[in-house]
Motif scaffolding. Structure first.
Motif, PDB file in Angstrom:
ATOM      1  N   ALA A  14      30.590  46.742  40.181  1.00 38.08           N
ATOM      2  CA  ALA A  14      30.920  45.322  40.279  1.00 38.08           C
ATOM      3  C   ALA A  14      29.852  44.432  39.666  1.00 38.08           C
ATOM      4  N   TYR A  78      37.221  40.028  50.371  1.00 42.17           N
ATOM      5  CA  TYR A  78      37.718  39.470  49.107  1.00 42.17           C
ATOM      6  C   TYR A  78      39.089  40.036  48.771  1.00 42.17           C
ATOM      7  N   THR A 116      40.888  41.834  42.222  1.00 49.57           N
ATOM      8  CA  THR A 116      41.470  40.494  42.317  1.00 49.57           C
ATOM      9  C   THR A 116      42.971  40.574  42.532  1.00 49.57           C
ATOM     10  N   VAL A 133      39.338  33.230  38.396  1.00 52.83           N
ATOM     11  CA  VAL A 133      38.296  34.257  38.437  1.00 52.83           C
ATOM     12  C   VAL A 133      37.987  34.726  37.016  1.00 52.83           C
ATOM     13  N   ILE A 137      34.518  34.279  34.542  1.00 54.52           N
ATOM     14  CA  ILE A 137      33.895  35.382  33.795  1.00 54.52           C
ATOM     15  C   ILE A 137      33.796  35.049  32.306  1.00 54.52           C
ATOM     16  N   PHE A 474      41.452  41.369  32.746  1.00 59.46           N
ATOM     17  CA  PHE A 474      40.204  41.425  33.520  1.00 59.46           C
ATOM     18  C   PHE A 474      39.381  42.635  33.085  1.00 59.46           C
ATOM     19  N   LYS A 478      36.395  43.806  38.737  1.00 56.31           N
ATOM     20  CA  LYS A 478      36.692  42.433  39.165  1.00 56.31           C
ATOM     21  C   LYS A 478      38.114  42.354  39.687  1.00 56.31           C
TER      22      LYS A 478
END
Length: 478
Positions: A14, A78, A116, A133, A137, A474, A478
């Protein structure tokens, strides 16, 4: 699509790849704590809240490795499921070996965006926040980062969800009235129906306009150097970029092509584009170069109009006329007096037809035709004078322009524009039906269509293909 495998426990790096002071391996899934326990002592899967453990990792082939375990044993994580983060020294071989050990315990490698995605499917965030998100990034500058963080905090979804709730309440009132139509019971007045529909139209139209504005500004911010030939554009380009890429010559019309380079202006990174000088002769500079110059001026976020401080009086009037034409085209223009070291006490404001309007501490150029330009700046590329002020002014101008444009992350705009359009059309049809008294069933039908379109934006309505399209962009972890 891998939604069928969402009951499996996953793991991935991560933190950023490469060596660092600290690396993070994230594990998520219903069995996350029990699968990490064989390699880390004293983890409690029955705890009712998050906790931290300091201890050692036991990895085959390595001595005990000091590490911290951050544990979320419930759904309040999360991802909306039990999760463990292992924080240890950021050695790439070591982090790879930790992941290999977890995979041997039955943990599956996470796919791109899967953490995510699980957060979205668990209701921990909506689809616009998930896209934010990715926006965080991928942010190229401070403005993009601020936009993404605001969207991640619910700045966009809050408006959409509130409107959707209001319309659902309206739909419930309309359908309740339809159920009791024979009893002549009015659950909501015609005036109230119109008011709520018009309010919805206003909100959606405002979001549509923001989306349209954002689409025109997606990508690298562009600053274009323009002006008459031999106005010092190429010299200024080299001074701002710290390079010798642009050919500098006292012969007018030397630049027949264009050059692009990135320049830092405060917290913003922009593309600086040097174009051919405006050709006013019959012989003409290369037609392609002139067409490119015109196109870039139209599409620029900011135009730097370069006016040479040492130019002859006859050229000054020509420069003023061409400058006013650019201003009249609605371009965002900053006028720059170049070669300030050669212009004596003069500056861009010295044309006989110009006066200086002073107010609020700013010097604003007003030409004889009444066209206003932003405050003029005088620079000397040779001496480096005024360049920092110019960079600051570019950043301020771009920031002010983008305040109304960057309400959305770019990927959200591209996905949502059609849904916003359809929602607005449905609300407009519902309003017209209510006004013409065509029947509450028609109003309810169009209102429901608007609600469904809004649901597509926040993710209340989605397909596996849509999730594939979004989360495949992504990175792993993440």
């Amino acid at each position: 699509m891998f939604t069928a495998e969402l009951d499996q426990t996953i793991a991935a790096l991560a933190s950023a790849p490469g060596s660092s002071g600290r690396g993070i391996v994230r594990v998520s899934g219903i069995d996350a704590v029990s699968m990490v326990s064989p390699v880390f002592d004293f983890l409690d899967a029955t705890a009712g809240s998050a906790y931290r453990r300091c201890g050692c990792l036991r990895i085959p082939g390595f001595p005990p490795i000091a590490a911290d375990a951050w544990v979320w044993p419930t759904s309040r994580s999360y991802t909306g499921e039990p999760m463990v983060e292992l924080h240890l020294a950021g050695s790439s071989p070591l982090l790879e070996r930790v992941q290999e050990t977890l995979f041997q315990q039955g943990v599956r490698p996470a796919r791109a965006g899967e953490f995510t995605l699980r957060s979205f499917l668990a209701g921990r965030m909506d689809l616009t926040q998930a896209e934010a998100v990715l926006g965080v990034i991928d942010a190229d500058d401070h403005e993009e980062l601020t936009t993404a963080l605001n969207q991640l905090a619910g700045g966009l979804s809050g408006k959409l969800l509130q409107l959707r709730r209001d319309l659902l309440e309206l739909l419930a009132d309309l359908e309740a009235g339809l159920d009791f139509v024979e009893e002549d019971i009015e659950f909501v007045s015609r005036r109230e129906v119109m008011r709520r529909l018009q309010n919805g139209i206003g909100v959606v139209r405002a979001l549509e306009q923001q989306a349209d504005d954002r689409m025109t500004s997606v990508g690298q911010l562009r600053v274009v150097l323009a002006g008459l030939p031999n106005a010092g554009k190429s010299t200024l380009f080299n001074a701002l970029t710290g390079s010798d890429d642009a050919i500098v010559s006292s012969i007018a019309g030397t630049t027949r092509d264009y050059i692009v380079a990135k320049v830092d202006c405060g917290e913003l990174t922009v593309e600086l584009i040097d174009t051919a000088g405006l050709d006013l002769s019959d012989s003409g500079i290369d037609v392609f170069a002139q067409q490119f110059r015109s196109d870039q001026v139209v599409e620029a976020d900011v135009v730097l109009w370069c006016s040479a401080m040492d130019s002859e009086p006859a050229l000054r009037s020509v420069d003023q006329l061409q400058f006013e034409k650019v201003m009249a085209s609605n371009a965002c223009v900053l006028r720059v007096g170049t070669r300030g070291d050669l212009g004596g006490d003069d500056d861009c404001r010295d044309d006989p037809g110009d006066s200086v309007h002073r107010g609020s501490g700013d010097d604003t150029l007003i030409s004889s035709s009444g066209i206003r330009s932003p405050a003029s700046l005088v620079v000397s590329a040779l001496l480096g004078a005024g360049l920092d002020d110019l960079r600051r002014q570019i950043a301020v101008t771009l920031s002010e322009r983008s305040q109304g444009e960057r309400q959305f992350v770019g990927s959200t705009v591209a996905r949502s524009r059609d849904s916003l359009r359809r929602s607005c059309e449905s609300l407009q049809c519902a309003s017209e039906a209510a006004d013409a008294r065509l029947g509450d069933e028609i109003v309810a039908l169009e209102t429901r269509a608007a609600i469904e379109s809004l649901g597509e934006i926040v993710g209340a309505v989605y397909t596996d293909d849509l999730l594939d399209q979004i989360f495949s962009r992504f990175c792993i972890g993440k």
